[in-house]
Design a protein around this motif. Structure first.
Motif, mmCIF file in Angstrom:
data_model
loop_
_atom_site.group_PDB
_atom_site.id
_atom_site.type_symbol
_atom_site.label_atom_id
_atom_site.label_comp_id
_atom_site.label_asym_id
_atom_site.label_seq_id
_atom_site.Cartn_x
_atom_site.Cartn_y
_atom_site.Cartn_z
ATOM 1 N N THR A 173 -3.513 -1.266 -8.249
ATOM 2 C CA THR A 173 -4.309 -1.679 -7.093
ATOM 3 C C THR A 173 -5.137 -2.890 -7.494
ATOM 4 O OG1 THR A 173 -6.067 -0.131 -7.699
ATOM 5 C CG2 THR A 173 -4.401 0.645 -6.121
ATOM 6 N N ALA A 213 -6.172 -8.903 2.078
ATOM 7 C CA ALA A 213 -7.243 -8.035 1.592
ATOM 8 C C ALA A 213 -6.745 -7.254 0.381
ATOM 9 C CB ALA A 213 -7.681 -7.076 2.699
ATOM 10 N N ALA A 214 -7.646 -6.984 -0.565
ATOM 11 C CA ALA A 214 -7.249 -6.287 -1.793
ATOM 12 C C ALA A 214 -6.644 -4.924 -1.478
ATOM 13 C CB ALA A 214 -8.453 -6.142 -2.716
ATOM 14 N N SER A 215 -7.123 -4.288 -0.418
ATOM 15 C CA SER A 215 -6.619 -2.957 -0.064
ATOM 16 C C SER A 215 -5.251 -2.994 0.602
ATOM 17 C CB SER A 215 -7.604 -2.266 0.870
ATOM 18 O OG SER A 215 -7.807 -3.044 2.045
ATOM 19 N N ASP A 216 -4.778 -4.202 0.981
ATOM 20 C CA ASP A 216 -3.506 -4.318 1.704
ATOM 21 C C ASP A 216 -2.317 -4.570 0.792
ATOM 22 O OD1 ASP A 216 -4.708 -3.909 4.117
ATOM 23 O OD2 ASP A 216 -4.874 -6.026 4.648
ATOM 24 N N THR A 251 -0.322 -3.589 -3.069
ATOM 25 C CA THR A 251 -0.173 -2.819 -4.304
ATOM 26 C C THR A 251 1.093 -3.291 -5.009
ATOM 27 O OG1 THR A 251 1.100 -1.055 -3.249
ATOM 28 C CG2 THR A 251 -1.308 -0.773 -3.340
ATOM 29 N N SER A 271 -5.510 -7.205 -10.631
ATOM 30 C CA SER A 271 -5.266 -5.773 -10.742
ATOM 31 C C SER A 271 -6.394 -5.107 -11.525
ATOM 32 C CB SER A 271 -3.915 -5.507 -11.416
ATOM 33 O OG SER A 271 -3.896 -6.018 -12.731
ATOM 34 N N ARG A 272 -6.742 -3.895 -11.112
ATOM 35 C CA ARG A 272 -7.811 -3.164 -11.793
ATOM 36 C C ARG A 272 -7.387 -2.754 -13.198
ATOM 37 N NH1 ARG A 272 -8.503 -1.152 -6.361
ATOM 38 N NH2 ARG A 272 -10.633 -1.562 -5.612
ATOM 39 N N LEU A 281 -6.812 -12.364 -6.288
ATOM 40 C CA LEU A 281 -6.873 -10.916 -6.453
ATOM 41 C C LEU A 281 -6.441 -10.576 -7.872
ATOM 42 C CD1 LEU A 281 -5.172 -9.716 -3.121
ATOM 43 C CD2 LEU A 281 -7.606 -10.113 -3.551
ATOM 44 N N GLU A 337 -8.517 -5.866 -6.928
ATOM 45 C CA GLU A 337 -9.888 -6.195 -6.563
ATOM 46 C C GLU A 337 -9.965 -7.688 -6.259
ATOM 47 O OE1 GLU A 337 -12.058 -5.081 -10.031
ATOM 48 O OE2 GLU A 337 -12.393 -3.015 -9.355
ATOM 49 N N ASN A 396 4.579 -3.067 7.202
ATOM 50 C CA ASN A 396 4.670 -2.822 5.763
ATOM 51 C C ASN A 396 5.824 -3.638 5.203
ATOM 52 O OD1 ASN A 396 2.569 -0.835 5.274
ATOM 53 N ND2 ASN A 396 3.780 0.545 6.560
#
Length: 426
Positions: free
Chosen positions: A225, A206-209, A211, A235-236, A233, A227, A257
């Motif tokens: 982060t 997931a994109a939120s998982d 960095t 990076s923004r 995926l 998207e 982690n």
């Protein structure tokens, strides 16, 4: 004092990024050939066509050779985590490719023998029966090539259309996660540079998982982060120039982690840091290559046979049919020799890329240290193993040299031995 450090000693999965897709497509071609084989044999029996039965039996050998490739894919995947295989199962494809090359060589000899026999002793040909069967065989082979070609296509480009002095054709950095591989690259193909993350054999996180934190030589840090896009995926934020930094990848997986460090460096054109741009020998999937060669060889012979039959029927040149077979035998033998040479070298751990070895040596020796021993071999498609012994008078330990080698995306299993002056001098 001798210090030894090994990169990711817990993981020995060295399969190609398209392994599972190649496996599925190979099984699909086997099904196609098996259906054709059964249809031809049954049709030949019902209509009394010996030629149709003979082509059905020929199709069975075709399916059998492809079965060897499919079983190699399946076995390599099934036992990828078996620690009894010291360096993983990535070479099963090369072993299957070597075996297929021997089969191709035998087929070339049989075709050549039959062609010479028919040149010396021509036999009558049932043109109305033989030509449609040859055309049908060609159609099946073309369909098989189309199916197999998707098995080793990455689905995205590694090339970049820039001219401002960077090596944008280098391979993405890889992180191995259990059975899967994440590919992380700085993508700037006619767009502002951003990180892109793709995967070959596992689901995207997931994109939120995930960095990425970049750490530049001057100490500056930047957090990225992501998207979700169509199949990858991104990076923004854009990545500022220069693209020389350590990328600290943090990933949440199954409640844990995980953290990995990747090295990105700027290079001039012509300095590929040992990368082979995805087209070099150590990136080839020789199992798929053998399957494709087998199908192409059959298709090529079908084309020659059709041409020979048409000319023999039109002009009465019965010698055209065996001559076409003889030419096909020579072509198959040449392909077989190349496959035997390449896969045999891999099975014997021959140096896969002397340029890579030289660049590894240069990267280590930039500060006056000396590489006293270097072993480089192929573990699987796109994966190289290396053992490097370094003699140094400085204070650096193995982790320092590991960081230097992190820029080589293809080095998937590295062991570094450091011999300090005290131990080197006894």
């Amino acid at each position: 004092m001798t210090d030894i450090f090994q990169v990711q000693p817990h993981d020995h999965v060295f399969l190609g990024p398209d392994h599972e897709r190649a496996e599925r497509r190979t099984w699909a071609v086997i099904v196609l050939c098996s259906v054709m084989m059964i249809a031809e044999i049954i049709g030949g029996a019902l209509f009394g066509s010996l030629a149709l039965i003979a082509d059905g039996l020929h199709m069975s050998t075709h399916a059998g050779a492809l079965l060897l490739a499919a079983l190699a894919y399946t076995y390599a995947r099934k036992y990828a985590d078996d620690r009894n295989f010291t360096f993983g199962t990535g070479k099963f494809g090369d072993l299957a490719g070597y075996s297929s090359a021997i089969i191709l060589a035998m087929i070339a000899l049989l075709i050549g023998y039959e062609a010479v026999s028919r040149l010396l002793n021509p036999i009558p040909i049932s043109f109305n029966e033989a030509i449609p069967i040859a055309v049908l065989g060609l159609v099946v082979n073309v369909a098989s090539v189309w199916l197999l070609s998707g098995g080793h296509h990455h689905g995205h480009s590694h090339g970049h259309a820039h001219g401002h002095g960077h090596d944008h054709d280098e391979q993405p950095r890889r992180i191995t996660l259990g059975r899967g591989i994440l590919e992380i690259e700085v993508f700037e193909d006619n767009v502002p540079p951003r990180f892109r993350i793709r995967t070959g054999t596992t689901l995207l996180p997931a994109a939120s998982d995930i960095t990425i934190e970049t750490i530049r030589p001057d100490g500056r840090h930047q957090h990225f982060t992501f998207e979700a896009r169509d199949g990858y995926l991104e990076s923004r934020d854009e990545i500022p120039e220069p693209h020389a930094f350590v990328a600290r990848v943090r990933l949440m997986q199954e409640g844990q982690n995980l953290e990995h460090e990747l090295q990105f460096e700027e290079h001039d054109h012509g300095q590929d840091h040992g990368q082979d741009h995805g087209n070099g020998a150590h990136h080839r999937d020789n199992n798929m290559r053998a399957a494709v060669i087998h199908v192409l060889a059959d298709a090529g012979v079908s084309v020659l046979v059709i041409a020979g039959l048409l000319m023999a029927r039109a002009f009465g040149w019965l010698w055209m049919d065996p001559l076409a077979g003889l030419i096909g035998a020579v072509v198959i033998a040449n392909w077989s020799f190349g496959l035997l040479r390449d896969t045999g070298g891999i099975l014997l751990d021959r140096m896969p890329d002397p340029r890579m070895a030289e660049k590894v040596r240069k990267v280590i020796e930039t500060e006056g240290d000396r590489v006293t021993d270097l072993h480089l071999w192929r573990l699987g498609p796109g994966h190289l193993g290396a053992i490097v012994s370094v003699a140094t008078t400085g204070p650096h330990e193995a982790a320092h040299y590991r960081q230097r080698l992190a820029g080589f995306a293809d080095l998937s299993h590295v062991t570094v031995e450091v011999q300090h002056a005290s131990s080197a001098n006894g």
